[in-house]
Every structure is written in C-alpha cells, then in structure tokens.
Design a protein around this motif. Structure first.
Motif, PDB file in Angstrom:
ATOM      1  N   MET A 175      15.490 -20.219 -16.167  1.00  0.00           N
ATOM      2  CA  MET A 175      14.770 -20.540 -14.938  1.00  0.00           C
ATOM      3  C   MET A 175      15.084 -19.517 -13.843  1.00  0.00           C
ATOM      4  N   ASN A 176      16.338 -19.144 -13.714  1.00  0.00           N
ATOM      5  CA  ASN A 176      16.707 -18.146 -12.709  1.00  0.00           C
ATOM      6  C   ASN A 176      15.993 -16.820 -12.970  1.00  0.00           C
ATOM      7  N   THR A 177      15.941 -16.447 -14.257  1.00  0.00           N
ATOM      8  CA  THR A 177      15.243 -15.193 -14.602  1.00  0.00           C
ATOM      9  C   THR A 177      13.766 -15.273 -14.248  1.00  0.00           C
ATOM     10  N   MET A 178      13.142 -16.414 -14.572  1.00  0.00           N
ATOM     11  CA  MET A 178      11.714 -16.583 -14.274  1.00  0.00           C
ATOM     12  C   MET A 178      11.456 -16.554 -12.765  1.00  0.00           C
ATOM     13  N   ILE A 179      12.327 -17.179 -11.992  1.00  0.00           N
ATOM     14  CA  ILE A 179      12.156 -17.180 -10.526  1.00  0.00           C
ATOM     15  C   ILE A 179      12.275 -15.773  -9.971  1.00  0.00           C
ATOM     16  N   MET A 180      13.256 -15.010 -10.467  1.00  0.00           N
ATOM     17  CA  MET A 180      13.426 -13.632  -9.987  1.00  0.00           C
ATOM     18  C   MET A 180      12.203 -12.794 -10.324  1.00  0.00           C
ATOM     19  N   ARG A 181      11.689 -12.978 -11.536  1.00  0.00           N
ATOM     20  CA  ARG A 181      10.498 -12.225 -11.904  1.00  0.00           C
ATOM     21  C   ARG A 181       9.295 -12.617 -11.040  1.00  0.00           C
ATOM     22  N   ALA A 182       9.157 -13.953 -10.763  1.00  0.00           N
ATOM     23  CA  ALA A 182       8.046 -14.404  -9.918  1.00  0.00           C
ATOM     24  C   ALA A 182       8.160 -13.814  -8.523  1.00  0.00           C
ATOM     25  N   LEU A 183       9.380 -13.745  -7.980  1.00  0.00           N
ATOM     26  CA  LEU A 183       9.571 -13.148  -6.646  1.00  0.00           C
ATOM     27  C   LEU A 183       9.242 -11.664  -6.651  1.00  0.00           C
ATOM     28  N   GLN A 184       9.676 -11.013  -7.738  1.00  0.00           N
ATOM     29  CA  GLN A 184       9.389  -9.590  -7.830  1.00  0.00           C
ATOM     30  C   GLN A 184       7.876  -9.337  -7.894  1.00  0.00           C
ATOM     31  N   ASP A 185       7.191 -10.160  -8.731  1.00  0.00           N
ATOM     32  CA  ASP A 185       5.733 -10.002  -8.848  1.00  0.00           C
ATOM     33  C   ASP A 185       5.043 -10.249  -7.498  1.00  0.00           C
ATOM     34  N   ARG A 186       5.539 -11.293  -6.790  1.00  0.00           N
ATOM     35  CA  ARG A 186       4.938 -11.586  -5.478  1.00  0.00           C
ATOM     36  C   ARG A 186       5.172 -10.439  -4.501  1.00  0.00           C
ATOM     37  N   PHE A 187       6.359  -9.868  -4.530  1.00  0.00           N
ATOM     38  CA  PHE A 187       6.655  -8.739  -3.634  1.00  0.00           C
ATOM     39  C   PHE A 187       5.759  -7.552  -3.943  1.00  0.00           C
ATOM     40  N   VAL A 188       5.536  -7.293  -5.224  1.00  0.00           N
ATOM     41  CA  VAL A 188       4.674  -6.171  -5.623  1.00  0.00           C
ATOM     42  C   VAL A 188       3.250  -6.396  -5.147  1.00  0.00           C
ATOM     43  N   LEU A 189       2.755  -7.671  -5.313  1.00  0.00           N
ATOM     44  CA  LEU A 189       1.399  -7.976  -4.872  1.00  0.00           C
ATOM     45  C   LEU A 189       1.265  -7.789  -3.354  1.00  0.00           C
ATOM     46  N   ILE A 190       2.267  -8.209  -2.616  1.00  0.00           N
ATOM     47  CA  ILE A 190       2.218  -8.048  -1.148  1.00  0.00           C
ATOM     48  C   ILE A 190       2.157  -6.570  -0.786  1.00  0.00           C
ATOM     49  N   MET A 191       2.987  -5.774  -1.461  1.00  0.00           N
ATOM     50  CA  MET A 191       2.990  -4.349  -1.171  1.00  0.00           C
ATOM     51  C   MET A 191       1.643  -3.725  -1.501  1.00  0.00           C
ATOM     52  N   VAL A 192       1.043  -4.177  -2.609  1.00  0.00           N
ATOM     53  CA  VAL A 192      -0.270  -3.637  -2.985  1.00  0.00           C
ATOM     54  C   VAL A 192      -1.311  -3.986  -1.935  1.00  0.00           C
ATOM     55  N   PHE A 193      -1.266  -5.276  -1.500  1.00  0.00           N
ATOM     56  CA  PHE A 193      -2.224  -5.676  -0.453  1.00  0.00           C
ATOM     57  C   PHE A 193      -2.019  -4.880   0.837  1.00  0.00           C
ATOM     58  N   LEU A 194      -0.783  -4.656   1.181  1.00  0.00           N
ATOM     59  CA  LEU A 194      -0.515  -3.878   2.398  1.00  0.00           C
ATOM     60  C   LEU A 194      -1.057  -2.458   2.286  1.00  0.00           C
ATOM     61  N   VAL A 195      -0.812  -1.860   1.133  1.00  0.00           N
ATOM     62  CA  VAL A 195      -1.303  -0.479   0.937  1.00  0.00           C
ATOM     63  C   VAL A 195      -2.828  -0.434   0.989  1.00  0.00           C
ATOM     64  N   LEU A 196      -3.446  -1.432   0.318  1.00  0.00           N
ATOM     65  CA  LEU A 196      -4.909  -1.482   0.338  1.00  0.00           C
ATOM     66  C   LEU A 196      -5.436  -1.698   1.760  1.00  0.00           C
ATOM     67  N   GLY A 197      -4.773  -2.537   2.520  1.00  0.00           N
ATOM     68  CA  GLY A 197      -5.183  -2.787   3.907  1.00  0.00           C
ATOM     69  C   GLY A 197      -5.093  -1.521   4.749  1.00  0.00           C
ATOM     70  N   VAL A 198      -3.967  -0.797   4.546  1.00  0.00           N
ATOM     71  CA  VAL A 198      -3.773   0.440   5.309  1.00  0.00           C
ATOM     72  C   VAL A 198      -4.861   1.443   4.935  1.00  0.00           C
ATOM     73  N   LEU A 199      -5.119   1.575   3.639  1.00  0.00           N
ATOM     74  CA  LEU A 199      -6.140   2.509   3.186  1.00  0.00           C
ATOM     75  C   LEU A 199      -7.520   2.114   3.707  1.00  0.00           C
ATOM     76  N   LEU A 200      -7.789   0.794   3.714  1.00  0.00           N
ATOM     77  CA  LEU A 200      -9.092   0.331   4.198  1.00  0.00           C
ATOM     78  C   LEU A 200      -9.260   0.625   5.690  1.00  0.00           C
ATOM     79  N   CYS A 201      -8.215   0.374   6.436  1.00  0.00           N
ATOM     80  CA  CYS A 201      -8.268   0.656   7.884  1.00  0.00           C
ATOM     81  C   CYS A 201      -8.456   2.157   8.125  1.00  0.00           C
ATOM     82  N   ALA A 202      -7.743   2.969   7.360  1.00  0.00           N
ATOM     83  CA  ALA A 202      -7.850   4.418   7.518  1.00  0.00           C
ATOM     84  C   ALA A 202      -9.261   4.890   7.195  1.00  0.00           C
TER      85      ALA A 202
END
Length: 209
Positions: A175-202
């Motif tokens: 369970m701990n491993t799965m939670i860490m992976r879920a957090l990592q995946d969520r962090f990656v998705l947030i970073m992707v959205f941020l990059v896409l937002g920045v690119l869209l604004c630019a």
C-alpha cells in the motif's frame, strides 16, 4: 519377609525346647515347683500359639509353602505329653482335660476371629486405596491429554498469527508503494499541465502581438 519368618520359626523352636525341658522337670519336681512349672508351661503354650498365628500370616503374605501345620502337630504332641504327666500325678491338683481344652479352643477361636477381622479391614483399606490410585491415575492421564491437545491448538494459533502478521506487513508495504507511485503520477500530471499552460499562454501572447 523371609527374615521375619525365620525369626518366628527360631523363636518357636526355642520355645518348644524350653517347654519340653520344663515337662521333664515337672515329672520329678515337688508340689510347689510343679505348680509353678505348670503355670509357666501353660503360658508358653499361649505364646507358642501366638507365634504360630503370626507365622501363618507371614507365610500367607509371602505366598510361600507353610510349615505351620507341622509345627501345630508338634505343639499338640508336646501338649499331650504335658497332659499325660499331669494325669499320672495323684498329688497335683489340676484342671480337667475338658476344661483345659475348652479354654484353649475358646481362646484360639477368639484370636482367630480377631485376626480375621483385622485382615478383612486391612484388605478393604488396601482395595479402597488401590481404587483411589487407579481413579487418580485415570484423571491425571485425561488432564495430560487435554493439556497436550490445548498445547497443539495454541501452537497452531500462534503459527497462524505469525502468518497473518507477515501478510499484513507485506500488504502495508505494498500500500505504501502504491501511494508513493500515485503521488508521483499526480505530481507528473501537475507538472505537465503547468508546462502546457505556460506554452499555451506564450502562444496566445505571440499570436496577439
């Protein structure tokens, strides 16, 4: 047991020899000595009968062949000799043979009855004690068997608890491993959205200007 039987037999032999010697002295003694010797002989007869009773009991307890019958026959022969000496005396006042025999028979019968009662009481006590020992042994065996079964049950339960604890530990790590992976995946998705937002604004900025 054998030593006690030998002791009784030795005492009986010494006693009968002493009685025989006193009967010999009775034949030639004077009236006063004869009266004293007669009392001593009768007392010796009682002691000899007691010894034979004890000897017979010891033989029964040992389960060995008994020589008591031969000793009784020998004692009866000595008694007959004693009565013969008394009956041949015209100057000595004695009890009649019938009175002596009745006294002796009654005495022996009472002693035999007493010994029989004691043996019966002892036998009952031994039987009761043996029964209690058997019951105690059965109860002890049953208790030991129950304890053995309970011990096996406890050992099996302890084994199952260990297995359950190990499984829980593995599940917790998973369970701990799965939670860490879920957090990592969520962090990656947030970073992707941020990059896409920045690119869209630019892109919009460059498009407008």
């Amino acid at each position: 047991m054998a030593t006690l039987i030998q002791s009784y037999e030795q005492q009986y032999s010494v006693l009968t020899a002493e009685v025989t010697a006193k009967i010999g002295r009775l034949k030639v003694g004077n009236e006063e000595n004869r009266e004293q010797l007669s009392k001593e002989i009768q007392a010796n007869f009682e002691e000899a009968n007691d010894l034979l009773e004890q000897l017979e009991l010891e033989y029964r307890g040992a389960g060995a062949g008994s020589r008591v019958a031969a000793y009784r026959a020998e004692l009866q022969r000595v008694k007959d000799e004693y009565r013969s000496v008394l009956s041949n005396s015209a100057t000595y006042n004695i009890e009649t043979e019938e009175t002596y025999d009745n006294w002796n028979v009654n005495e022996q019968r009472q002693k035999l009855l007493d010994n029989t009662e004691r043996l019966e009481r002892t036998g009952k006590s031994l039987t009761e004690g043996y029964r209690v020992i058997l019951e105690t042994e059965e109860i002890g065996a049953a208790v030991l068997q129950d304890l053995s079964v309970q011990r096996e049950t406890i050992q099996r339960s302890r084994g199952r608890l260990r297995e359950t604890d190990e499984q829980l530990n593995r599940s917790s790590r998973l369970m701990n491993t799965m939670i860490m992976r879920a957090l990592q995946d969520r962090f990656v998705l947030i970073m992707v959205f941020l990059v896409l937002g920045v690119l869209l604004c630019a892109g919009l900025y460059f498009y407008v200007t």
